[in-house]
Scaffold this active site. Structure first.
Site, PDB file in Angstrom:
ATOM      1  N   GLU A 215      -1.630 -11.409   3.132  1.00 47.77           N
ATOM      2  CA  GLU A 215      -2.679 -12.184   2.478  1.00 47.77           C
ATOM      3  C   GLU A 215      -2.048 -12.991   1.343  1.00 47.77           C
ATOM      4  OE1 GLU A 215      -6.154 -10.082   1.241  1.00 47.77           O
ATOM      5  OE2 GLU A 215      -6.383  -9.031   3.165  1.00 47.77           O
TER       6      GLU A 215
ATOM      7  N   GLU B 198      -5.696  -2.309   3.242  1.00 45.25           N
ATOM      8  CA  GLU B 198      -5.427  -2.038   1.826  1.00 45.25           C
ATOM      9  C   GLU B 198      -5.826  -0.611   1.447  1.00 45.25           C
ATOM     10  OE1 GLU B 198      -5.328  -6.292  -0.452  1.00 45.25           O
ATOM     11  OE2 GLU B 198      -7.253  -5.253  -0.472  1.00 45.25           O
TER      12      GLU B 198
END
Length: 582
Positions: free
Chosen positions: A232, A158
């Site tokens: 995710e 991320e």
């Protein structure tokens, strides 16, 4: 093992179309004797792949130490996944977030006062290169290109939420390739961060927990070709101390998963099994207010903290069966649990009396941070003499993260970072009174700019405006409690270890409940279960069955404040993770 390829908008495995249906399962949050069980249950739910992060800070606790043993034996975990017929997505960091202490970045990096983490800072890059040089060679034989289960490897994590330095991602990808990683590389970001976190030559994937059509369209707009994947899919969430236990209704989560799979996209459930932040390994968030994460990482996942299937497990299994083969074996049952109510803790050892056993004192003019002391987790006790008697105002520049204040051994107050507290009024009984500040690292920040999170007292301490100098620093990592001198007797004042024993006929999982206790941490047979805190929401600690042994077992509780007398704990068959939000 077959090799993953990207062909047009699809994954293929040895030339055949393939959809990744995966779930996150962190080996470092699960007792190693439970790894095979959790992997089997993941496969029985219908998964063909599991995903795991790799915590740099555990594998390399000091610059000159690297571990791949016991509960950190990642090669063994990968071999168990392969034996179960599961593929693996590997996310080695160096930064992982994961609600893990410091986002997985080792604390010793922060001993350098101006290092810039997750950047092209040469000091950081040198450390990352050393980490990869030790982590990756033992894993190369587990890559799919060499017959192993690892299909793909993630670059950083991320990164788009942190920065937009493509050169940094390029550098990390080059390190992976130079180390021999020859499987596909991928990045994962929240949809709004794709432009900043993506890397040319690596597959971009997105993270979200709902509105799949919208976010997959955003991913396709950013990446016109290539497989669509949610790396995710947030089917649950984590808890923080002082909050409520977060849950997501099984039917609602299952419908969102159905919507996602109906698009043809690949998915990784975050989490299929959350596990536990054993010891002092929980992370924290700091968006203008510091919020430490609890010990449990149950995550309201399909497999709960003890690895038992939940209603969400069965709902997800039914959804997956619409899109992929699910094993014909019956779904697993809940495992037996152990109960032992009212375990007495009859012996005590005051913390301050045990300093010579637990710590090596270090003298300094100003308080030293944990990082300056070469310490990662635990506590530091700071001690100095006060110059004069009378009413006084104690002021601390920074509290990282919770300071208990004592004068001549008597508790006089607590200062908490979470409450933005820096000052305390007190009375000094006499000239030369001893001031003690017991400071707890409650978890380094794991997300956002706050990851440069040095612990202890990173600043000055003043009394009535005058700086206090001449400190003795007692590092208390509490790696081992060997040598503590326990005695029976009346309750002690101040932090103390309390010990008791209980008998077990057949070891099994159980949950430690501490009614009447305030705040502290628990060990069983030397295994560090983690923190408890009466503020909740979590009110029990998961105790894995493999920690226990037939016959006599020892439990030790470090209580920082006070507990109901007589001191007892309960081992119960069910957990208490706290109230949920209405």
């Amino acid at each position: 093992m077959p090799v993953l390829q990207i062909e047009g908008d699809d994954f293929t495995l040895d030339g055949e179309p393939f959809r990744i249906i995966s779930g996150s399962l962190h080996y470092f949050r699960v007792h190693p004797e439970h790894w095979a069980d959790r992997l089997r249950k993941a496969r029985l739910m219908g998964l063909n792949t599991v995903e795991t992060y790799v915590p740099w800070n555990l594998h390399q606790p000091r610059p000159d130490t690297f571990r791949l043993d016991a509960g950190l034996d990642l090669p063994h975990f990968l071999d168990l996944a392969a034996a179960e017929g599961l593929h693996v997505l590997l996310r080695p960091g160096p930064y992982i977030c994961a609600e893990w202490e410091g986002g997985g970045l080792p604390s010793w990096l922060l001993a350098d006062p101006d290092i810039r983490l997750r950047s092209q800072d040469p000091r950081y890059l040198h450390a990352v290169a050393g980490y990869f040089a030790q982590l990756l060679p033992p894993l190369l034989g587990r890559l799919a290109t060499r017959g192993g289960p690892v299909l793909a490897v993630q670059v950083e994590n991320e990164y788009g939420a942190h920065g937009n330095d493509t050169a940094h991602l390029t550098h990390l990808a080059a390190l992976l390739r130079e180390s021999g990683v020859d499987v596909p590389l991928f990045t994962s970001d929240q949809p709004g961060d794709l432009a900043r976190g993506a890397l040319p030559g690596a597959l971009a994937t997105a993270n979200f927990g709902s509105r799949s059509g919208r976010w997959l369209a955003a991913l396709r707009a950013h990446q016109p070709t290539g497989p669509l994947m949610c790396t995710e899919f947030w089917n649950g969430w984590f808890d923080r101390w002082g909050g409520h236990h977060v849950v997501r209704e099984p039917d609602e989560a299952a419908q969102e998963l159905d919507d996602l799979l109906a698009t043809g996209a690949s998915v990784n459930l975050y989490m299929v099994h959350g596990g536990t932040n054993f010891g002092f390994t929980n992370g924290a968030n700091d968006k203008h207010t510091y919020r430490p994460t609890v010990t449990s990482y149950d995550y309201d996942a399909p497999l709960d903290e003890a690895g038992d299937p939940t209603a969400k497990y069965h709902a997800f299994r039914a959804v997956i069966a619409k899109y992929a083969p699910v094993p014909a074996d019956p779904a697993p049952e809940r495992a037996a649990k152990l109960a032992a109510p009212g375990v007495p803790l009859t012996e005590s050892a005051p913390l301050f009396d045990a300093l010579a056993t637990l710590s090596t004192a270090v003298s300094s003019a100003r308080p030293l941070t944990m990082e300056q002391l070469g310490q990662d987790f635990g506590f530091v006790l700071y001690e100095t003499a006060l110059p004069a008697a009378g009413p006084a105002l104690l002021e601390l520049d920074e509290v990282r993260d919770r300071a208990q204040v004592f004068v001549d051994g008597q508790p006089v107050g607590v200062l908490e970072r979470e409450n933005h507290e820096h000052a305390l009024a007190l009375t000094v009984p006499r000239e030369g009174s001893v001031l003690r500040l017991l400071v707890e690292n409650q978890g380094r920040v794991n997300y956002g700019p706050g990851i440069h999170d040095r612990k202890g007292l990173p600043g000055r301490v003043r009394l009535n405006g005058a700086e206090l100098t001449g400190w003795t620093n007692h590092p208390l990592p509490l790696h081992s409690l060997d040598g503590l001198a326990f005695t029976s007797g009346p309750p002690t004042v101040g932090p103390a270890f309390h010990r008791g024993t209980f008998e077990v006929e057949a070891p099994a999982d159980t949950f430690v409940h501490l009614p009447g206790w305030t705040k502290g941490t628990v060990w069983v047979n030397g295994f560090h279960l983690g923190r408890y805190w009466s503020r909740g929401p979590q009110r029990s600690l998961y105790l894995p069955g493999p920690v226990l042994r037939p016959g006599r077992n020892a439990i030790t509780v470090l209580e920082l404040h006070a507990a109901r007398h007589p001191h007892t704990v309960d081992l119960r068959t069910t957990p208490d993770l706290g109230p949920t939000e209405e």
